[in-house]
Design an enzyme around this catalytic site. Structure first.
Site, PDB file in Angstrom:
ATOM      1  N   GLU A  94       0.821  -1.194   0.000  1.00 20.20           N
ATOM      2  CA  GLU A  94       0.000   0.000   0.000  1.00 20.20           C
ATOM      3  C   GLU A  94       0.863   1.255   0.000  1.00 20.20           C
ATOM      4  O   GLU A  94       1.971   1.273   0.552  1.00 20.20           O
ATOM      5  CB  GLU A  94      -0.941  -0.004   1.214  1.00 20.20           C
ATOM      6  CG  GLU A  94      -2.044  -1.029   1.036  1.00 20.20           C
ATOM      7  CD  GLU A  94      -2.873  -1.272   2.284  1.00 20.20           C
ATOM      8  OE1 GLU A  94      -4.052  -1.608   2.127  1.00 20.20           O
ATOM      9  OE2 GLU A  94      -2.362  -1.154   3.411  1.00 20.20           O
ATOM     10  N   CYS A 107       3.373   8.617   0.943  1.00 20.38           N
ATOM     11  CA  CYS A 107       3.938   7.691   1.934  1.00 20.38           C
ATOM     12  C   CYS A 107       4.172   6.346   1.242  1.00 20.38           C
ATOM     13  O   CYS A 107       3.234   5.668   0.834  1.00 20.38           O
ATOM     14  CB  CYS A 107       2.975   7.557   3.106  1.00 20.38           C
ATOM     15  SG  CYS A 107       3.551   6.425   4.372  1.00 20.38           S
ATOM     16  N   CYS A 114       6.620  -6.833   7.040  1.00 28.43           N
ATOM     17  CA  CYS A 114       7.697  -6.275   7.870  1.00 28.43           C
ATOM     18  C   CYS A 114       8.099  -7.308   8.903  1.00 28.43           C
ATOM     19  O   CYS A 114       7.266  -8.043   9.408  1.00 28.43           O
ATOM     20  CB  CYS A 114       7.220  -4.998   8.573  1.00 28.43           C
ATOM     21  SG  CYS A 114       8.531  -4.138   9.477  1.00 28.43           S
ATOM     22  N   CYS A 118       6.587  -4.824  15.703  1.00 24.48           N
ATOM     23  CA  CYS A 118       6.217  -3.879  16.759  1.00 24.48           C
ATOM     24  C   CYS A 118       4.797  -4.186  17.237  1.00 24.48           C
ATOM     25  O   CYS A 118       3.914  -4.507  16.434  1.00 24.48           O
ATOM     26  CB  CYS A 118       6.307  -2.445  16.252  1.00 24.48           C
ATOM     27  SG  CYS A 118       7.978  -1.985  15.742  1.00 24.48           S
ATOM     28  N   CYS A 121       1.660  -2.284  15.624  1.00 27.24           N
ATOM     29  CA  CYS A 121       1.603  -2.035  14.184  1.00 27.24           C
ATOM     30  C   CYS A 121       1.019  -3.220  13.430  1.00 27.24           C
ATOM     31  O   CYS A 121       1.457  -4.363  13.591  1.00 27.24           O
ATOM     32  CB  CYS A 121       3.000  -1.734  13.647  1.00 27.24           C
ATOM     33  SG  CYS A 121       3.024  -1.381  11.878  1.00 27.24           S
ATOM     34  N   GLY A 163       6.897  -1.778   5.989  1.00 28.58           N
ATOM     35  CA  GLY A 163       8.278  -2.239   5.982  1.00 28.58           C
ATOM     36  C   GLY A 163       9.240  -1.350   6.725  1.00 28.58           C
ATOM     37  O   GLY A 163       8.924  -0.230   7.101  1.00 28.58           O
ATOM     38  N   GLU A 164      10.434  -1.891   6.958  1.00 27.35           N
ATOM     39  CA  GLU A 164      11.506  -1.155   7.619  1.00 27.35           C
ATOM     40  C   GLU A 164      12.549  -0.822   6.544  1.00 27.35           C
ATOM     41  O   GLU A 164      13.283  -1.714   6.079  1.00 27.35           O
ATOM     42  CB  GLU A 164      12.097  -1.999   8.748  1.00 27.35           C
ATOM     43  CG  GLU A 164      13.423  -1.495   9.305  1.00 27.35           C
ATOM     44  CD  GLU A 164      13.414  -0.012   9.685  1.00 27.35           C
ATOM     45  OE1 GLU A 164      12.469   0.461  10.333  1.00 27.35           O
ATOM     46  OE2 GLU A 164      14.380   0.686   9.303  1.00 27.35           O
ATOM     47  N   SER A 195      12.049   6.969   7.518  1.00 29.86           N
ATOM     48  CA  SER A 195      11.740   6.676   8.917  1.00 29.86           C
ATOM     49  C   SER A 195      12.201   5.273   9.270  1.00 29.86           C
ATOM     50  O   SER A 195      11.993   4.328   8.520  1.00 29.86           O
ATOM     51  CB  SER A 195      10.235   6.802   9.153  1.00 29.86           C
ATOM     52  OG  SER A 195       9.928   6.517  10.504  1.00 29.86           O
ATOM     53  N   SER A 217      11.268   6.179  14.793  1.00 32.05           N
ATOM     54  CA  SER A 217      10.087   5.799  15.571  1.00 32.05           C
ATOM     55  C   SER A 217      10.564   5.405  16.959  1.00 32.05           C
ATOM     56  O   SER A 217      11.099   4.319  17.163  1.00 32.05           O
ATOM     57  CB  SER A 217       9.363   4.638  14.896  1.00 32.05           C
ATOM     58  OG  SER A 217       8.934   5.040  13.612  1.00 32.05           O
ATOM     59  N   LEU A 218      10.369   6.308  17.895  1.00 38.57           N
ATOM     60  CA  LEU A 218      10.947   6.117  19.224  1.00 38.57           C
ATOM     61  C   LEU A 218       9.941   5.418  20.140  1.00 38.57           C
ATOM     62  O   LEU A 218      10.184   4.335  20.640  1.00 38.57           O
ATOM     63  CB  LEU A 218      11.366   7.482  19.778  1.00 38.57           C
ATOM     64  CG  LEU A 218      12.294   7.471  20.966  1.00 38.57           C
ATOM     65  CD1 LEU A 218      13.612   6.769  20.657  1.00 38.57           C
ATOM     66  CD2 LEU A 218      12.543   8.901  21.442  1.00 38.57           C
ATOM     67  N   ASN A 219       8.847   6.080  20.374  1.00 42.77           N
ATOM     68  CA  ASN A 219       7.685   5.494  21.060  1.00 42.77           C
ATOM     69  C   ASN A 219       7.866   5.181  22.538  1.00 42.77           C
ATOM     70  O   ASN A 219       6.901   4.836  23.223  1.00 42.77           O
ATOM     71  CB  ASN A 219       7.187   4.235  20.339  1.00 42.77           C
ATOM     72  CG  ASN A 219       6.782   4.522  18.906  1.00 42.77           C
ATOM     73  OD1 ASN A 219       6.295   5.620  18.611  1.00 42.77           O
ATOM     74  ND2 ASN A 219       7.005   3.594  18.013  1.00 42.77           N
ATOM     75  N   ASN A 293      -3.348   4.737  16.685  1.00 46.86           N
ATOM     76  CA  ASN A 293      -4.462   4.396  15.789  1.00 46.86           C
ATOM     77  C   ASN A 293      -4.939   2.996  16.110  1.00 46.86           C
ATOM     78  O   ASN A 293      -4.137   2.089  16.235  1.00 46.86           O
ATOM     79  CB  ASN A 293      -4.020   4.448  14.331  1.00 46.86           C
ATOM     80  CG  ASN A 293      -3.730   5.862  13.889  1.00 46.86           C
ATOM     81  OD1 ASN A 293      -4.492   6.775  14.173  1.00 46.86           O
ATOM     82  ND2 ASN A 293      -2.620   6.043  13.194  1.00 46.86           N
ATOM     83  N   CYS A 336      -1.027   5.673  10.049  1.00 50.21           N
ATOM     84  CA  CYS A 336       0.175   5.011  10.565  1.00 50.21           C
ATOM     85  C   CYS A 336      -0.177   3.709  11.259  1.00 50.21           C
ATOM     86  O   CYS A 336      -1.045   3.660  12.115  1.00 50.21           O
ATOM     87  CB  CYS A 336       0.885   5.890  11.591  1.00 50.21           C
ATOM     88  SG  CYS A 336       1.291   7.517  11.023  1.00 50.21           S
TER      89      CYS A 336
HETATM   90  N1  SAH Z   1       9.566   0.819   9.917  1.00 49.94           N
HETATM   91  C1  SAH Z   1       9.727   2.259   9.827  1.00 49.94           C
HETATM   92  C2  SAH Z   1       8.807   2.861   8.794  1.00 49.94           C
HETATM   93  C3  SAH Z   1       7.325   2.725   9.102  1.00 49.94           C
HETATM   94  S1  SAH Z   1       6.781   4.229   9.713  1.00 49.94           S
HETATM   95  C4  SAH Z   1       9.552   2.875  11.182  1.00 49.94           C
HETATM   96  O1  SAH Z   1       9.257   2.151  12.127  1.00 49.94           O
HETATM   97  O2  SAH Z   1       9.767   4.075  11.341  1.00 49.94           O
HETATM   98  C5  SAH Z   1       5.288   3.799  10.429  1.00 49.94           C
HETATM   99  C6  SAH Z   1       4.999   4.686  11.611  1.00 49.94           C
HETATM  100  O3  SAH Z   1       3.710   4.356  12.104  1.00 49.94           O
HETATM  101  C7  SAH Z   1       5.980   4.488  12.743  1.00 49.94           C
HETATM  102  O4  SAH Z   1       6.383   5.739  13.223  1.00 49.94           O
HETATM  103  C8  SAH Z   1       5.157   3.774  13.812  1.00 49.94           C
HETATM  104  O5  SAH Z   1       5.616   4.112  15.084  1.00 49.94           O
HETATM  105  C9  SAH Z   1       3.767   4.287  13.509  1.00 49.94           C
HETATM  106  N2  SAH Z   1       2.710   3.385  13.943  1.00 49.94           N
HETATM  107  C10 SAH Z   1       2.692   2.045  13.849  1.00 49.94           C
HETATM  108  N3  SAH Z   1       1.556   1.545  14.369  1.00 49.94           N
HETATM  109  C11 SAH Z   1       0.832   2.603  14.781  1.00 49.94           C
HETATM  110  C12 SAH Z   1      -0.443   2.746  15.401  1.00 49.94           C
HETATM  111  N4  SAH Z   1      -1.227   1.684  15.693  1.00 49.94           N
HETATM  112  N5  SAH Z   1      -0.870   3.999  15.684  1.00 49.94           N
HETATM  113  C13 SAH Z   1      -0.110   5.078  15.388  1.00 49.94           C
HETATM  114  N6  SAH Z   1       1.089   4.992  14.804  1.00 49.94           N
HETATM  115  C14 SAH Z   1       1.564   3.773  14.509  1.00 49.94           C
END
Ligand code: SAH
Length: 362
Positions: A94, A107, A114, A118, A121, A163-164, A195, A217-219, A293, A336
């Site tokens: 997508e 995007c 992937c 995580c 995700c 994907g990463e 990212s 993507s720190l989180n 999300n 996301c």
């Molecule tokens: N693999 C890379 C590129 C994907 S970016 C990375 O991790 O950065 C996808 C983004 O969506 C990331 O910043 C991730 O933290 C965010 N994301 C994943 N699941 C999500 C969710 N359920 N709600 C909000 N953001 C989410």
């Protein structure tokens, strides 16, 4: 795949010229081919009208003009468009086209599926199907532009789809080359962002190989929480990640973007915000706060709006740029973490065929 034909959209200008020379062609043919592929965005050698007919046939035997097939395009209430593309071997990915004030951001996906897994995700739930080729990464921009009324308004690109990207390093760096090349897709390196979830060795290489923006993507701001949310943290814990980021070259006023999903009760307390402040101290950092999300089966939720504002307030008080980013395209699962590349999960009509794309509206 499977054939020995070269895939021109994945080759740089220099590689295309070298290849043309091997074929006994003059160097200008390489530029001509790239014009047809990236500016005219044709799908077949037969459309290259200033290439002699015999040469077109010859080229078609030695090279491919691959293209991804749009099999569905959905429109969100907020104008976000989600493209479902089919790859030649049947996998689907997508790509999301996001309208902003006066321009669009694309995007783009870097892998089918992937491997990072995580917790929050959806893409991670399906595991890794395969890496995309450089041509397939670039072609997402090519094919989306073909469907746009005003393709020039597509000015920004983020590698934040499925994907990463740093786990598919070689192809991604090659793709970036053609995305940024003036005779390629001509994006500015200032408006392209990659990212990553934090693959440390590749972050160190990336600073030397490209000049695009970096997002991480720190989180979470402590290892215990981050280990739980993002398994990659067990391999590259925060101290290692931060030391690679501190060494990352930042031209001019550039900043590193940090994505921080806010998850109720997991990483959204005042003390989490304070940990984030001390973790990022000294870095030129911009923080995007993303309310989690939802997707089916995800046992977590976003904090209340008040909680998010309070979290943001702490960051701002400590001199960070922190923005709460409402994800776009939620109603069509284009936000996301909601990209699955799936079609079975979805009852809406699949529209395909000759005559371009029709939109499936919510
Ligand atoms: N693999 C890379 C590129 C994907 S970016 C990375 O991790 O950065 C996808 C983004 O969506 C990331 O910043 C991730 O933290 C965010 N994301 C994943 N699941 C999500 C969710 N359920 N709600 C909000 N953001 C989410």
């Amino acid at each position: 795949m499977g054939s020995m034909k070269v895939d021109l959209k994945g080759m740089s200008l220099a590689e295309t010229e070298a290849w043309a020379e091997e074929q006994g062609l003059p160097a200008y043919r390489a530029r001509q081919l790239r014009h047809w592929l990236f500016k005219a965005r044709v799908r077949d050698f037969e459309e290259m009208s200033n290439v002699p007919k015999r040469l077109r046939a010859e080229l078609a035997e030695k090279a491919r003009v691959n293209h991804l097939e749009v099999i569905k395009r959905e429109v969100s209430r907020d104008g976000t468009l989600k493209y479902l593309f089919e790859l030649e071997d049947g996998y689907t990915i997508e790509t999301v086209l996001i309208p902003e004030r006066g321009h669009f951001t694309l995007c783009v996906s870097s892998q089918a599926g992937c491997a990072m897994n995580c917790l929050f995700c959806l893409t991670g739930k399906q595991g890794l199907k395969r890496n995309l080729t450089a041509a397939e990464i670039v072609d997402q921009a090519v094919q989306v532009k073909r469907t746009m009324e005003d393709p020039d308004r597509l000015t920004n690109l983020v590698l934040m789809g499925m994907g990463e990207p740093l786990a598919n390093y070689e192809a991604v760096v090659k793709a970036l080359d053609n995305l940024i090349a003036e005779d390629g897709m001509n994006f500015s390196h200032r408006t392209v962002t990659l990212s990553t979830c934090g693959l440390v060795p590749q972050i160190r290489r990336l600073g030397k190989d490209t000049t695009v923006n970096l997002a991480v993507s720190l989180n979470a701001a402590d290892d215990e929480t981050r280990n739980r949310l993002m398994p990659i943290n067990r391999t590259y814990p925060l101290a290692k990640l931060l030391s690679a980021l501190k060494a990352f070259p930042l031209p001019n006023r550039r900043m590193i973007t940090f994505e921080y999903i806010l998850i109720r009760g997991m990483n959204d307390r005042d003390e989490d915000a304070m940990k984030l402040v001390s973790l990022l101290k000294g870095l030129r950092a911009k923080i995007n706060l993303i309310p989690l999300n939802p997707h089916p089966g995800l046992p977590m939720e976003a904090p209340t709006p008040e909680r998010m504002l309070q979290f943001q307030e702490i960051l701002v008080r400590n001199h960070f740029t922190a923005i709460i980013r409402k994800s776009k395209g939620q109603d069509i699962s284009a936000a996301c973490g909601q990209l699955s590349g799936g079609r079975a999960s979805d009852q809406r009509t699949v529209i395909s065929g000759q005559g371009g794309v029709r939109d499936v509206e919510e």
